[in-house]
Each structure stands twice: as C-alpha cells, then as structure tokens.
Design a protein around this motif. Sequence first.
Motif, mmCIF file in Angstrom:
data_model
loop_
_atom_site.group_PDB
_atom_site.id
_atom_site.type_symbol
_atom_site.label_atom_id
_atom_site.label_comp_id
_atom_site.label_asym_id
_atom_site.label_seq_id
_atom_site.Cartn_x
_atom_site.Cartn_y
_atom_site.Cartn_z
ATOM 1 N N ASP A 277 0.832 -1.197 0.000
ATOM 2 C CA ASP A 277 0.000 0.000 0.000
ATOM 3 C C ASP A 277 0.871 1.253 0.000
ATOM 4 O O ASP A 277 1.805 1.373 0.811
ATOM 5 N N LEU A 278 0.570 2.170 -0.905
ATOM 6 C CA LEU A 278 1.256 3.453 -0.959
ATOM 7 C C LEU A 278 0.511 4.457 -0.088
ATOM 8 O O LEU A 278 -0.701 4.351 0.116
ATOM 9 N N GLU A 279 1.231 5.434 0.415
ATOM 10 C CA GLU A 279 0.624 6.420 1.298
ATOM 11 C C GLU A 279 -0.198 7.417 0.501
ATOM 12 O O GLU A 279 0.221 7.888 -0.558
ATOM 13 N N VAL A 280 -1.383 7.719 1.027
ATOM 14 C CA VAL A 280 -2.241 8.764 0.459
ATOM 15 C C VAL A 280 -2.456 9.810 1.547
ATOM 16 O O VAL A 280 -2.393 9.498 2.738
ATOM 17 N N PRO A 281 -2.702 11.069 1.185
ATOM 18 C CA PRO A 281 -2.889 12.117 2.198
ATOM 19 C C PRO A 281 -4.049 11.791 3.123
ATOM 20 O O PRO A 281 -5.118 11.339 2.685
ATOM 21 N N GLN A 282 -3.823 12.007 4.435
ATOM 22 C CA GLN A 282 -4.886 11.774 5.399
ATOM 23 C C GLN A 282 -6.001 12.805 5.252
ATOM 24 O O GLN A 282 -7.173 12.497 5.425
ATOM 25 N N GLN A 283 -5.636 14.034 4.938
ATOM 26 C CA GLN A 283 -6.627 15.059 4.678
ATOM 27 C C GLN A 283 -7.033 14.963 3.213
ATOM 28 O O GLN A 283 -6.304 15.399 2.331
ATOM 29 N N MET A 284 -8.192 14.368 2.962
ATOM 30 C CA MET A 284 -8.607 14.092 1.595
ATOM 31 C C MET A 284 -9.027 15.380 0.895
ATOM 32 O O MET A 284 -9.836 16.151 1.422
ATOM 33 N N SER A 285 -8.480 15.617 -0.290
ATOM 34 C CA SER A 285 -8.883 16.748 -1.117
ATOM 35 C C SER A 285 -9.792 16.253 -2.228
ATOM 36 O O SER A 285 -9.815 15.067 -2.542
ATOM 37 N N LEU A 286 -10.545 17.161 -2.807
ATOM 38 C CA LEU A 286 -11.504 16.803 -3.848
ATOM 39 C C LEU A 286 -11.281 17.656 -5.087
ATOM 40 O O LEU A 286 -12.045 18.595 -5.363
ATOM 41 N N PRO A 287 -10.224 17.369 -5.854
ATOM 42 C CA PRO A 287 -10.008 18.127 -7.090
ATOM 43 C C PRO A 287 -11.064 17.780 -8.130
ATOM 44 O O PRO A 287 -11.775 16.783 -8.011
ATOM 45 N N LEU B 106 -9.168 7.126 -2.869
ATOM 46 C CA LEU B 106 -9.451 6.311 -1.687
ATOM 47 C C LEU B 106 -8.304 5.389 -1.320
ATOM 48 O O LEU B 106 -8.046 5.152 -0.138
ATOM 49 N N LYS B 107 -7.616 4.860 -2.314
ATOM 50 C CA LYS B 107 -6.582 3.855 -2.034
ATOM 51 C C LYS B 107 -5.613 3.810 -3.199
ATOM 52 O O LYS B 107 -6.008 3.967 -4.360
ATOM 53 N N LYS B 108 -4.333 3.607 -2.871
ATOM 54 C CA LYS B 108 -3.313 3.483 -3.910
ATOM 55 C C LYS B 108 -2.378 2.343 -3.499
ATOM 56 O O LYS B 108 -1.879 2.303 -2.366
ATOM 57 N N THR B 109 -2.159 1.411 -4.431
ATOM 58 C CA THR B 109 -1.391 0.204 -4.121
ATOM 59 C C THR B 109 -0.364 -0.066 -5.214
ATOM 60 O O THR B 109 -0.666 0.086 -6.401
#
Length: 612
Positions: A202-212, A226-229
């Motif tokens: 699993d790769l790290e994604v920002p905890q503070q989710m943005s909505l571009p 939501l998830k990056k692997t």
Amino acid sequence: MTVTRSTYIMKNFLLLNLTLVWLAIAQDVSFTASVDKNPVAQNDRFTLEFTVTTSGANARNFKTPDLSKFLVLSGPNQSTSMQIINGAISSSQTFSYILQPREQGKFIIGSATIEVGGNQYKSNPIELTVTKPSQQRSQPQAQQSDQDIDVGDNLFLRAIVDRTRVYQGEQITVTYKLYTRVRIVNYGINKLPAMTGFWGEDLEVPQQMSLPNEVVNGKQYQVAVLKKTALFPTQSGTLEIQPMELTCQVQVQQRRRSGDIFDQFFNDPFFGMTQTANVGVKSQPVKITVLPLPQTNVPNSFQGAVGRFNLRSEVNKRTAKTNEPITLKATISGTGNVKILEAPKLQLPSDFEQYDPKISESIDRTKGTINGSKTFEWLIVPRYPGEKKIPPFEFTYFDVVQRRYVTLRTNEFNVLVEQGSAEAPQLASGLSKEDVKLLNQDIRFIKTSPGTFTRVDDELVDTTAAIVLTVIPLAAFIGLLVYRQKELSAMSDVVSFRSRRAMKIASKRLQHAKLLLTKNNTEEFYAEVSRALWQYVSDKLAIDRAELSIDNVTQKLRERNISEELTTKIKECLESCEFARFAPGSSSKQEKNKMYDMASSIIVAAERELAQ
C-alpha cells in the motif's frame, strides 16, 4: 518601554492562539455509543454501535466493554467512513455488534475506550431495558427502497492502473478514485479487491482528503483518491485485479409523485427537499498482461530482482589482526520490490570465517513508486596473517527500461592481516590453507608416543561383552522402529499433530516479532503477532483457515470450557492487533511491548487451560 510592552502583548496573543487551537483540536474528537432500539424484548435483537469521529487524527486500541449479559450474534464489525459537510472533511470509524439479551431487567452497557492522538477517550454508557419476550416479533417498518434511487453516471468508482503490460516483478500502481457529482455524506468499504498473483504494497495517500475536479466525457466531477497500491506480479500470464466495492450515502432530491399542482411546485430544487439513500458502487476488474522474464543468457548472480538498482560496498578497516572481526557491507538501492532482494553471494578466501549477514531496509512509499535500499552486513574473521584479498561480488537485476539483465560488480578489497595477540594455528611458510589440506593427503605426522600393545593370542572381547554388544544395537534398532511407527501414526492424525505443534510455532513467530520490535518495524511487528495468534487458535482449536473469524474462535473456546476471562482476553487481543495493523498511525514502544507481553501470556494461559 514600548518594545517591552509590544513583546508582552505578542506573547499573550500567541498563547491565546495556541490555546484556541488546542481547544479546537480537542473538540474535533467525539466517541459515542448508541443502540437502534430501547427498550428491547428478551428474544429480540438489537444493534450496538461505537462511533469515533476525528479530523485528521488516527484512532487505535479500541476496547469493548463487558457484554457478558448479552449473546453476541455478530461483531465487532468495523467500517470506515468519510463525511463532507460544507466543504469540511472528517473521517469516522464505527464498531458495531448485533446482540440479543440473555435475561430481563435493566442493564448498563459500560463505556468503551479508544486512543486518539495519544489521549484516551471513553464512550457514553447506555442504560438498556430488557422486557419480557414478545409473542411475535414485530414486523420491520417499511423503509424506502434504495433500489428506486438511480444516480446514473453521477457517481462511480474507477480502478486506474499506470500500465497494463509489464514484466514479471515490474511494479504496477493501481489507484482507486471515487467520481461524484452528488453530495456524499458518508461511505464505507464493503469489499477490498482480491489481487491473486501479485505482491502488494500500500502506498501512502494524504490523510486530509482533497476533492479536485476532473472532466470525464464532458462532465465535471469531484474526485477523491481512496486507495493506492503498488503491485508486483509474481507469475506470468493474464492476471486480473478484482473489483473494489463501496456503499455511499448520498443526498438526492425527493420528488412528490402526486398530480397536485402544489406538489409539482414544491418539487422545484429551490426548496431543497432531499433524502439520504445508500448507493452501491463497484470498480471494474482490470486485466494485466504479464510477460515472463527472458530465459536466455541469465547470469548466475540473478536472484529475481526487477527494476533499477545501484550497488555499493565497503569494509570498515583495511588493516586488521588475526581473529579480529571485519565488517563487510553491501547496500542495494533503487526502484523496485526492495523487500524481496536477497544478499549477494560471497566467495571469500578459505582462511576467512564468515557469519550470516545482518539485514536492514529502508522503504519509501510516498512517491507513487516503491523506492528504498537494503543493506547486508557480514562479519568476517581472518584466521591467518598476510595480505588478503576480498574478491568482488556481483548483483544482477532485470532492467525494465533497457529490457535486459544488468550485472553490477563491486571493487576488490585488499586487507593487511597482522598477527594478533590470540594464538592462531600457524601455516608453513609460503603455504595456504588449501596447501595444508593437500599435504595431509600424502604425508603423515611422526608419532611421538608408541601407543598401547596387546598380545596376539589374547581375545579382544570376552563372551559376555560380545553378547551385550550384539544385543544392544539390535534392541536399539527395534526401539527406533517402534518410535518411528508411533511418530508416523501421530503425524497421520493431522488435527492432533497441528495441536501439538501449535505452541512451538507460535513461540517462534513471537520471537521473530520481538526481533522486529527491536528494529522498530511497527507494521511487520503487528502483522507477525497477528499471524502468531491466528495460527495458534487455528491449530489448537482445529479451525480451518478459511473459516477463521473472531466469532468462530470465541464459540470454539466456549465449547472447550475455556474461562470467560481468558476468552475475552483472546478476543480483545485479536481485535487490538488487527486494529493496529490496518488503522493508520504510529504506536509507542511501550504499547508494542504491552501487545507482545499480552500475546505471550495469552498463549501460555490458553495452552495451560486447553491441556486440562
């Protein structure tokens, strides 16, 4: 005077701001408990939920209160959700149980506890009234069917891969994106994708989710990652990444179905009449074509590494004394599956003693690709003086850009070994260790003692000793056959064999977890403790791996008449361990030591009670 007064005002202003920020953070955490019905009939079921809501902080170490007055039909069931209210994003986790009362009366469901940002929070206690059993279960009230809600292409989930044709062992990055044109108030992951044939990180994604915003087919969507692997194929052929499934709570406009003119008027979006509905979304499966690595001209030093790497080596000293250790270090760094890299093969002179390498690794998962390094440290000890050469060693990997095998080679090291204080066996002048072995084949050393002589006509062994020497080996052989037959019979009983080995295997896994704890490898530590506990209960209670769950384990323990206290401890330890593995966040060393001690004591206590 003016400067001093200004400084004083500024300090008080900063202190006030810090206090307000701290209060705001403290207020961002809520931990509540609720039930879906109260009072409840004795023969009826109800749902108990514990919900923690945070703004960026990570929650861990959830501990449930005493539920012994209720029959646990299901749980704990965990779900993670996100809320978007007026542009502010918060995340929440819900732990739910389906319970049935065991008896009538008034009961207090105590407070659960959870840790957020290093602080412990307690949920509110609940007073529950249990009435006499109902004659007939009440029919559930009609609820609006979610099947009537059609959001069309305004909400969908995509699995996006950066490439669909790769070599075996080459990285693929899959990103799960949620596209929405409707208002989402909550979502939960129903099913994580199965990735058979891949090694996943699993790769790290920002905890503070943005909505571009992104435009798809001419329509503009808000997009959440939501998830990056990172996936590494372990076999060639056509592999498939299975779908990921979500349930989203969306707000849609509620329309009145009558023909009244006023109803038609109030159907106008201006009046904001909305309803919340559950909408299921599912990504499409993705097929990946995996090419096998070339089978011709494969170097002997190739051990499966794929990517792009560098090799660096060094020794900590160029002058040493006999029997004095020298550290030889090799570091492999680059892009690829760093975890599977194996140590290069050393070809040291025979008068060097070599020990197994100490291995350390550093992996970066923040840049979309797996990067890092793996270091191997050998301890080598020269036994004889002289000028020694440590020959170069090789590391081969398959370069995915050049599409060929690349072999890296280190430099040769010259080490001057002087005679140390400890006496080491001396070699004849001009001879190596191999020369001494060769001389030993055709030259015998002169004996300084004649040894012991016996008369030719004397018996070497008397009759009694001869009988004993004949019977003992025969008896030993028969005993060995009997023992071997018992071992084969015991091994044929798979359940008993697994039960006897459960303690030994669990102890080995906990020892490995202790080693990971000393290396501060939090993720692998919790994973190894979890594997030790799950494998122990699987082997000891004869539960198939496919049927392993906390509910099944609890039921089997009660069937084996294990004490309720130990059953609760095993259940809490399994829950805490699973939560620490999958909930993001860091644990202190004290918490990890506590988890290790808890797992060890639980396995010892379970072994003692199950043996009775």
